[in-house]
Design a protein around this motif. Structure first.
Motif, PDB file in Angstrom:
ATOM      1  N   MET A   1     -11.105   1.493   7.519  1.00  0.00           N
ATOM      2  CA  MET A   1     -10.558   1.168   6.189  1.00  0.00           C
ATOM      3  C   MET A   1      -9.425   0.141   6.335  1.00  0.00           C
ATOM      4  N   LYS A   2      -9.464  -0.928   5.522  1.00  0.00           N
ATOM      5  CA  LYS A   2      -8.402  -1.928   5.578  1.00  0.00           C
ATOM      6  C   LYS A   2      -7.180  -1.437   4.780  1.00  0.00           C
ATOM      7  N   THR A   3      -5.998  -1.865   5.237  1.00  0.00           N
ATOM      8  CA  THR A   3      -4.777  -1.518   4.512  1.00  0.00           C
ATOM      9  C   THR A   3      -4.173  -2.780   3.922  1.00  0.00           C
ATOM     10  N   ALA A   4      -3.932  -2.754   2.602  1.00  0.00           N
ATOM     11  CA  ALA A   4      -3.286  -3.894   1.943  1.00  0.00           C
ATOM     12  C   ALA A   4      -1.902  -3.472   1.483  1.00  0.00           C
ATOM     13  N   LEU A   5      -0.928  -4.323   1.750  1.00  0.00           N
ATOM     14  CA  LEU A   5       0.429  -4.058   1.290  1.00  0.00           C
ATOM     15  C   LEU A   5       0.759  -5.081   0.201  1.00  0.00           C
ATOM     16  N   ILE A   6       1.211  -4.582  -0.953  1.00  0.00           N
ATOM     17  CA  ILE A   6       1.493  -5.463  -2.100  1.00  0.00           C
ATOM     18  C   ILE A   6       2.973  -5.383  -2.439  1.00  0.00           C
ATOM     19  N   THR A   7       3.698  -6.499  -2.313  1.00  0.00           N
ATOM     20  CA  THR A   7       5.058  -6.520  -2.863  1.00  0.00           C
ATOM     21  C   THR A   7       4.918  -6.860  -4.349  1.00  0.00           C
ATOM     22  N   GLY A   8       5.812  -6.307  -5.176  1.00  0.00           N
ATOM     23  CA  GLY A   8       5.691  -6.556  -6.625  1.00  0.00           C
ATOM     24  C   GLY A   8       4.636  -5.675  -7.264  1.00  0.00           C
ATOM     25  N   ILE A   9       4.427  -4.467  -6.713  1.00  0.00           N
ATOM     26  CA  ILE A   9       3.381  -3.557  -7.221  1.00  0.00           C
ATOM     27  C   ILE A   9       3.642  -3.145  -8.669  1.00  0.00           C
ATOM     28  N   THR A  10       4.922  -3.105  -9.093  1.00  0.00           N
ATOM     29  CA  THR A  10       5.226  -2.651 -10.458  1.00  0.00           C
ATOM     30  C   THR A  10       5.027  -3.764 -11.491  1.00  0.00           C
ATOM     31  N   GLY A  11       4.733  -4.975 -11.040  1.00  0.00           N
ATOM     32  CA  GLY A  11       4.561  -6.107 -11.957  1.00  0.00           C
ATOM     33  C   GLY A  11       3.152  -6.188 -12.522  1.00  0.00           C
ATOM     34  N   GLN A  12       2.951  -7.164 -13.400  1.00  0.00           N
ATOM     35  CA  GLN A  12       1.631  -7.357 -14.011  1.00  0.00           C
ATOM     36  C   GLN A  12       0.540  -7.533 -12.944  1.00  0.00           C
ATOM     37  N   ASP A  13       0.711  -8.513 -12.062  1.00  0.00           N
ATOM     38  CA  ASP A  13      -0.349  -8.818 -11.093  1.00  0.00           C
ATOM     39  C   ASP A  13      -0.511  -7.713 -10.060  1.00  0.00           C
ATOM     40  N   GLY A  14       0.616  -7.110  -9.663  1.00  0.00           N
ATOM     41  CA  GLY A  14       0.560  -6.032  -8.676  1.00  0.00           C
ATOM     42  C   GLY A  14      -0.349  -4.910  -9.158  1.00  0.00           C
ATOM     43  N   SER A  15      -0.251  -4.582 -10.456  1.00  0.00           N
ATOM     44  CA  SER A  15      -1.053  -3.471 -10.976  1.00  0.00           C
ATOM     45  C   SER A  15      -2.544  -3.823 -10.980  1.00  0.00           C
ATOM     46  N   TYR A  16      -2.875  -5.055 -11.389  1.00  0.00           N
ATOM     47  CA  TYR A  16      -4.304  -5.441 -11.408  1.00  0.00           C
ATOM     48  C   TYR A  16      -4.856  -5.582  -9.989  1.00  0.00           C
ATOM     49  N   LEU A  17      -4.040  -6.130  -9.088  1.00  0.00           N
ATOM     50  CA  LEU A  17      -4.511  -6.300  -7.711  1.00  0.00           C
ATOM     51  C   LEU A  17      -4.740  -4.933  -7.055  1.00  0.00           C
ATOM     52  N   ALA A  18      -3.843  -3.991  -7.296  1.00  0.00           N
ATOM     53  CA  ALA A  18      -3.999  -2.647  -6.720  1.00  0.00           C
ATOM     54  C   ALA A  18      -5.311  -2.020  -7.208  1.00  0.00           C
ATOM     55  N   GLU A  19      -5.584  -2.126  -8.513  1.00  0.00           N
ATOM     56  CA  GLU A  19      -6.846  -1.581  -9.051  1.00  0.00           C
ATOM     57  C   GLU A  19      -8.045  -2.229  -8.362  1.00  0.00           C
ATOM     58  N   PHE A  20      -7.968  -3.556  -8.223  1.00  0.00           N
ATOM     59  CA  PHE A  20      -9.071  -4.309  -7.622  1.00  0.00           C
ATOM     60  C   PHE A  20      -9.304  -3.862  -6.176  1.00  0.00           C
ATOM     61  N   LEU A  21      -8.226  -3.730  -5.396  1.00  0.00           N
ATOM     62  CA  LEU A  21      -8.364  -3.385  -3.972  1.00  0.00           C
ATOM     63  C   LEU A  21      -8.799  -1.931  -3.778  1.00  0.00           C
ATOM     64  N   LEU A  22      -8.392  -1.052  -4.688  1.00  0.00           N
ATOM     65  CA  LEU A  22      -8.848   0.342  -4.603  1.00  0.00           C
ATOM     66  C   LEU A  22     -10.367   0.392  -4.767  1.00  0.00           C
ATOM     67  N   LYS A  23     -10.871  -0.424  -5.692  1.00  0.00           N
ATOM     68  CA  LYS A  23     -12.335  -0.469  -5.902  1.00  0.00           C
ATOM     69  C   LYS A  23     -13.047  -1.004  -4.667  1.00  0.00           C
ATOM     70  N   LYS A  24     -12.352  -1.839  -3.897  1.00  0.00           N
ATOM     71  CA  LYS A  24     -12.936  -2.376  -2.651  1.00  0.00           C
ATOM     72  C   LYS A  24     -12.682  -1.423  -1.481  1.00  0.00           C
ATOM     73  N   ASN A  25     -12.162  -0.236  -1.793  1.00  0.00           N
ATOM     74  CA  ASN A  25     -11.955   0.798  -0.779  1.00  0.00           C
ATOM     75  C   ASN A  25     -10.798   0.550   0.196  1.00  0.00           C
ATOM     76  N   TYR A  26      -9.827  -0.210  -0.219  1.00  0.00           N
ATOM     77  CA  TYR A  26      -8.640  -0.429   0.620  1.00  0.00           C
ATOM     78  C   TYR A  26      -7.692   0.762   0.501  1.00  0.00           C
ATOM     79  N   LYS A  27      -6.907   0.975   1.535  1.00  0.00           N
ATOM     80  CA  LYS A  27      -5.725   1.817   1.402  1.00  0.00           C
ATOM     81  C   LYS A  27      -4.635   0.891   0.874  1.00  0.00           C
ATOM     82  N   VAL A  28      -4.017   1.245  -0.258  1.00  0.00           N
ATOM     83  CA  VAL A  28      -3.047   0.345  -0.892  1.00  0.00           C
ATOM     84  C   VAL A  28      -1.622   0.891  -0.743  1.00  0.00           C
ATOM     85  N   ILE A  29      -0.758   0.050  -0.152  1.00  0.00           N
ATOM     86  CA  ILE A  29       0.669   0.382  -0.051  1.00  0.00           C
ATOM     87  C   ILE A  29       1.395  -0.501  -1.063  1.00  0.00           C
ATOM     88  N   GLY A  30       2.064   0.110  -2.019  1.00  0.00           N
ATOM     89  CA  GLY A  30       2.778  -0.643  -3.048  1.00  0.00           C
ATOM     90  C   GLY A  30       4.267  -0.641  -2.767  1.00  0.00           C
TER      91      GLY A  30
END
Ligand code: NAP
Ligand code: F7E
Length: 324
Positions: A1-30
């Motif tokens: 499983m790939k791990t993606a780390l997103i800075t700015g998770i509480t922002g507009q793009d952070g929220s959409y990117l997190a949703e997108f990466l979860l659907k791609k089966n990533y482990k998401v660190i916000g």
């Protein structure tokens, strides 16, 4: 499983990117900065699926701890002081986060794990007083705000770490992208919220600034896919992402008011406080490189975006209005 780390998770793009990466089966660190109140609003619905970690773009040590602890495969740097107008009031903070913050994160990657793939959230504001129409990856920059200037630094330090240290660092030059999760101070959301308030009888006017400014507006949900695609290529690069269309603030108003059966001229008030010391008059992208290399294209049209935002604000305000 790939791990993606997103800075700015509480922002507009952070929220959409997190949703997108979860659907791609990533482990998401916000990554969130410390705050005295909760800033989870945009990620409330996925809090049980992501891991939240605390760090601040001002603080090198916090970034080192973060990358050492979570060992991500991909890092998406979305954190920024993102409101152009505020950048004249807070130019030093804007430079520290949006410019030096990028170096802090790249330095961390260089020392902790240079194999990490890095995405930098660059901006069409770098084109500012445009030197070419439309703007592509080769168009010279001419930023018109402390925000734009800081983003030019962030862009070039990303290119520099790619060329100096062979880090897989890509810069996405994204044109304006909006959504119902856009901050209320940005013009699109200010208009959709204002229209909904006027329609529901909660307000009778909307104060705006320069109605003639033109922007290439797309939907944030479409744009986060391009961020991910950039990090899946065989080589890092710079990509312009936009719709290739431009519309004025006035047009946004016309469509939004008309959608609820109102005429914008009766409600919009010209307010000098909303004008900027230096304006970016016209932005329009040429996203052909991204279409060719990434196979990316936007899906939501300008009109669909305006209606989506007005509908969302009507629903939100109606709910609060009738439940109070
Ligand atoms: P946004 O909604 O304003 O989100 C910005 C994020 O950065 C928030 O999570 C904010 O945290 C965080 N942040 C700010 N200062 C920080 C600090 N010192 N340390 C850690 N985190 C910090 O912005 P957005 O629209 O999602 O944009 C995402 C990125 O893309 C930004 O870099 C922006 O400049 C860039 N960009 C946006 C557009 C666009 O049209 N949306 C276009 C081109 C580029 P808090 O919630 O705590 O404030
Ligand atoms: O302004 C005009 C204003 O604040 C758009 C950020 O995401 O996109 C965004 O920056 C235009 C400007 O966004 C009001 O003068 C008129 O010409 O919605 P905005 P922005 O400055 O384009 C870029 C790509 C980013 O990277 C940034 O992070 O609208 N305008 N009247 C107004 N703008 C605001 N905010 N409020 C008004 O009342």
């Amino acid at each position: 499983m790939k791990t993606a780390l997103i800075t700015g998770i509480t922002g507009q793009d952070g929220s959409y990117l997190a949703e997108f990466l979860l659907k791609k089966n990533y482990k998401v660190i916000g990554v969130m900065r410390r705050s005295s109140t909760t800033t989870h609003e945009r990620i409330e619905h996925i809090l049980d699926k992501i891991t939240l970690a605390q760090a601040d773009m001002h603080d090198q040590g916090s970034l080192i701890n973060l990358i050492e602890e979570y060992q991500p495969t991909e890092v998406y740097n979305l954190a920024a002081q993102s409101f152009v107008h505020s950048s004249w009031n807070q130019p030093i903070l804007t430079g520290d986060v949006n410019a030096l913050g990028v170096t802090r994160l790249l330095e961390t990657i260089r020392y902790v794990n240079p194999k990490i793939r890095f995405y930098q959230a660059s901006s069409s504001e770098m084109f500012g007083k445009v030197q070419e129409i439309p703007q592509n990856e080769k168009t010279p920059f001419y930023p018109r705000s402390p925000y734009g200037v800081a983003k030019v630094y962030g862009h070039w330090i990303t290119v520099n770490y790619r060329e100096s240290f062979n880090i897989f660092a890509s810069s996405g030059i994204l044109f304006n992208h909006e959504s119902p999760r856009r901050g209320l101070e940005f013009v699109t959301r200010k208009i959709s919220d204002g229209v909904a308030r006027i329609k529901l009888g909660l307000s009778d006017r909307l104060n705006l600034g320069n109605l003639d400014a033109q922007r290439d507006w797309g939907f944030a949900g479409d744009f986060v896919e391009a961020m991910w695609l950039m990090l899946q290529q065989s080589e890092p690069n710079n990509y312009v992402i936009g719709t290739g269309e431009t519309h004025s603030v006035r047009e946004f108003c016309e469509i939004a008011f008309d959608y609820v059966g109102l005429e914008y001229e009766k409600y919009v008030i010209n307010d000098e406080h909303n004008f900027r010391p230096a304006e970016v008059d016209l932005l329009i992208s040429d996203p052909s490189q991204a279409m060719k290399d990434l196979g990316w294209k936007y899906k939501v049209s300008f009109k669909e975006l305006v209606k989506m935002m007005v509908d969302a604000d009507l629903n939100r305000l109606e709910y609060h209005h009738y439940s109070n």
